[in-house]
Design an enzyme around this catalytic site. Structure first.
Site, mmCIF file in Angstrom:
data_model
loop_
_atom_site.group_PDB
_atom_site.id
_atom_site.type_symbol
_atom_site.label_atom_id
_atom_site.label_comp_id
_atom_site.label_asym_id
_atom_site.label_seq_id
_atom_site.Cartn_x
_atom_site.Cartn_y
_atom_site.Cartn_z
ATOM 1 N N CYS A 73 0.824 -1.211 0.000
ATOM 2 C CA CYS A 73 0.000 0.000 0.000
ATOM 3 C C CYS A 73 0.852 1.253 0.000
ATOM 4 O O CYS A 73 2.043 1.217 0.309
ATOM 5 C CB CYS A 73 -0.984 -0.004 1.170
ATOM 6 S SG CYS A 73 -0.290 0.077 2.812
ATOM 7 N N CYS A 74 0.215 2.359 -0.397
ATOM 8 C CA CYS A 74 0.859 3.658 -0.466
ATOM 9 C C CYS A 74 2.012 3.613 -1.476
ATOM 10 O O CYS A 74 1.813 3.266 -2.626
ATOM 11 C CB CYS A 74 1.319 4.083 0.930
ATOM 12 S SG CYS A 74 1.769 5.818 1.078
#
Length: 224
Positions: free
Chosen positions: A135-136
């Site tokens: 994620c990110c």
């Protein structure tokens, strides 16, 4: 049997380590789904230490494993001890530590190198056909290692809501397919068993980020 998921951290704090809210959301959602998290981090010096009040680097030095232990409440192992055989999936939260301590993306972008230890872990899970959740900023690791993979870091057009959208363009130049998505969504690359979500790549309310991380965790466990 509860599914065992390796969570790899990169320090403690958004500007020089793992993004704490993302890491916490991963651990909360794994717990809610009845999975067992096993937390790891590389035993290496941080690239640098950032004063999170001033947003500026400081002269002090810190260790990635020691700092990550703050998030893991001390229940953490050296990444060198990770054995893919006993684990069902891998998740790497975001934060600048991914781009500074796990790789050199922060300074070299698409021309970065990835820590040999981190690359070895990613390749081991991929070769074993075990799912990987990112994620990110952490999807850049997959973009660098697995050409042709499908990932998302949110949107590819920069605006106030998506201030880091140029990351998507750099990933495309590495040969991967970027899929635009909302912060509450996760994208699944079934062929590569990769699950990605944008998290704080988006200027969004924190509960939306939390929900998107939850969707990623659910999809990872579904594939495990």
């Amino acid at each position: 049997m509860a599914k065992r998921v390796a969570v790899v951290l990169a320090g403690c704090g958004v500007f020089d380590g793992s993004e704490i809210h993302e890491a916490s959301a991963v651990l909360v959602h794994l717990s809610r789904e009845g999975a067992q998290a096993e937390v790891f981090a590389p035993n290496i010096p941080q690239m640098h230490v950032v004063d999170h009040v001033k947003g500026q680097p400081t002269p002090e030095q810190r260790n990635v494993l020691v700092e990550s232990a703050r998030i893991a409440r001390g229940n953490i192992k050296d990444l060198a001890m990770l054995d893919v055989k006993g684990l069902d999936a891998l998740i790497i939260p975001g934060g600048f530590g991914v781009a500074k301590n796990l790789s050199t993306w922060a300074t070299q972008g698409k021309n970065c190198s990835i820590s040999k230890e981190v690359e070895g872990v990613l390749r081991a899970f991929h070769a074993a056909h075990k799912p990987i959740g990112l994620c990110c900023i952490s999807p850049v690791l997959a973009a660098k290692i697995f050409p042709g993979c499908e990932v998302t870091v949110g949107h590819d057009t920069e605006c106030e809501q998506w201030p880091y959208a140029k990351t998507a363009e750099a990933m495309k130049e590495l040969g991967c397919r970027h899929v635009n998505s909302q912060v509450t969504e996760a994208h699944v690359d079934a062929r590569n068993r990769l699950v990605t979500t944008s998290a704080f790549m988006c200027n969004a309310p924190i509960h939306h980020v939390h929900d998107g991380v939850g969707k990623m965790v659910q999809e990872v466990l579904r594939l495990a």
